[in-house]
Design an enzyme around this catalytic site. Structure first.
Site, PDB file in Angstrom:
ATOM      1  N   TYR A  89       0.847  -1.185   0.000  1.00  0.00           N
ATOM      2  CA  TYR A  89       0.000   0.000   0.000  1.00  0.00           C
ATOM      3  C   TYR A  89       0.885   1.239   0.000  1.00  0.00           C
ATOM      4  O   TYR A  89       1.962   1.235   0.592  1.00  0.00           O
ATOM      5  CB  TYR A  89      -0.862   0.040   1.267  1.00  0.00           C
ATOM      6  CG  TYR A  89      -1.778  -1.139   1.422  1.00  0.00           C
ATOM      7  CD1 TYR A  89      -3.133  -1.029   1.129  1.00  0.00           C
ATOM      8  CD2 TYR A  89      -1.303  -2.361   1.891  1.00  0.00           C
ATOM      9  CE1 TYR A  89      -3.987  -2.117   1.285  1.00  0.00           C
ATOM     10  CE2 TYR A  89      -2.149  -3.447   2.048  1.00  0.00           C
ATOM     11  CZ  TYR A  89      -3.485  -3.319   1.741  1.00  0.00           C
ATOM     12  OH  TYR A  89      -4.322  -4.388   1.896  1.00  0.00           O
ATOM     13  N   HIS A  92      -7.612  -0.673  -0.562  1.00  0.00           N
ATOM     14  CA  HIS A  92      -7.061  -1.641  -1.512  1.00  0.00           C
ATOM     15  C   HIS A  92      -5.580  -1.359  -1.751  1.00  0.00           C
ATOM     16  O   HIS A  92      -5.179  -0.212  -1.919  1.00  0.00           O
ATOM     17  CB  HIS A  92      -7.807  -1.578  -2.849  1.00  0.00           C
ATOM     18  CG  HIS A  92      -9.255  -1.935  -2.716  1.00  0.00           C
ATOM     19  ND1 HIS A  92      -9.684  -3.224  -2.504  1.00  0.00           N
ATOM     20  CD2 HIS A  92     -10.369  -1.163  -2.725  1.00  0.00           C
ATOM     21  CE1 HIS A  92     -11.003  -3.235  -2.409  1.00  0.00           C
ATOM     22  NE2 HIS A  92     -11.441  -2.003  -2.534  1.00  0.00           N
ATOM     23  N   LYS A 131      -4.435  -4.850  -9.589  1.00  0.00           N
ATOM     24  CA  LYS A 131      -3.201  -4.456  -8.923  1.00  0.00           C
ATOM     25  C   LYS A 131      -2.054  -4.550  -9.925  1.00  0.00           C
ATOM     26  O   LYS A 131      -2.148  -5.241 -10.929  1.00  0.00           O
ATOM     27  CB  LYS A 131      -2.930  -5.352  -7.715  1.00  0.00           C
ATOM     28  CG  LYS A 131      -4.026  -5.229  -6.662  1.00  0.00           C
ATOM     29  CD  LYS A 131      -3.770  -6.058  -5.461  1.00  0.00           C
ATOM     30  CE  LYS A 131      -4.915  -6.115  -4.491  1.00  0.00           C
ATOM     31  NZ  LYS A 131      -5.865  -5.062  -4.453  1.00  0.00           N
TER      32      LYS A 131
END
Length: 168
Positions: free
Chosen positions: A107, A114, A145
């Protein structure tokens, strides 16, 4: 100094300061039934920085002992630790990526809902098959991602490569 206790392949503490400072503010570990659990990677990182102490019963464990516990469970532990440490030192939040087929999910600074990246740790001399790479990129793409390969060389340097689909 916050005390953690060894429990199998992780460590835990019931200290509320640990939960407030390490989990709520710095996003380390996972809280389960009032206990903060850390992976051995997280524990090694925090021991190295003098933030926590890990005990096996009453005996204090050294950083090297924690690293050896990790090595006994995972042949990539040293490489993963170098990547984990590098990402944390850069200010990123790093969590397990196991359910996404990667080593870490990462992150931006803080903890958003998310993660942005999935990181796959690869020692420099590893042989990679195209199928391994394709499978990991597909999973990352499927969960929106970015797939990052973290290559760890023999000098303990980490180089990051973004791997993605290209449409023509």
């Amino acid at each position: 100094m916050i005390i953690f206790y060894l429990s199998g392949d992780r460590v835990f503490s019931t200290d509320q300061n640990a939960i407030n400072g390490l989990y709520n503010k710095r996003y380390f570990g996972k809280v389960v039934e009032g206990k903060l659990f850390l992976s051995l990677l997280e524990a090694a990182y925090l021991v190295e920085r003098g933030k926590i102490e890990v005990r096996d019963g009453k005996r204090k464990l050294s950083l090297e002992e924690i690293m050896n516990l990790g090595r006994a469970r995972d042949e990539l532990f040293d490489a993963k630790y170098l990547v984990y440490k590098d990402l944390r030192d850069r200010g990123y939040t790093v969590k397990s990526g196991l359910k996404f087929g990667s080593h870490f999910r990462v992150y931006r600074r803080g903890m958003e809902e998310h993660s942005e990246w999935l990181v796959w740790v690869v020692p420099e001399n590893s042989r990679l098959s195209p199928n391994d790479i394709t499978a990991r990129v597909r999973v990352a793409h499927g969960v929106r991602k970015n797939m990052i390969m973290a290559i760890v060389d023999e000098d303990a340097d980490v180089t990051y490569y973004k791997v993605e689909w290209v449409k023509f």
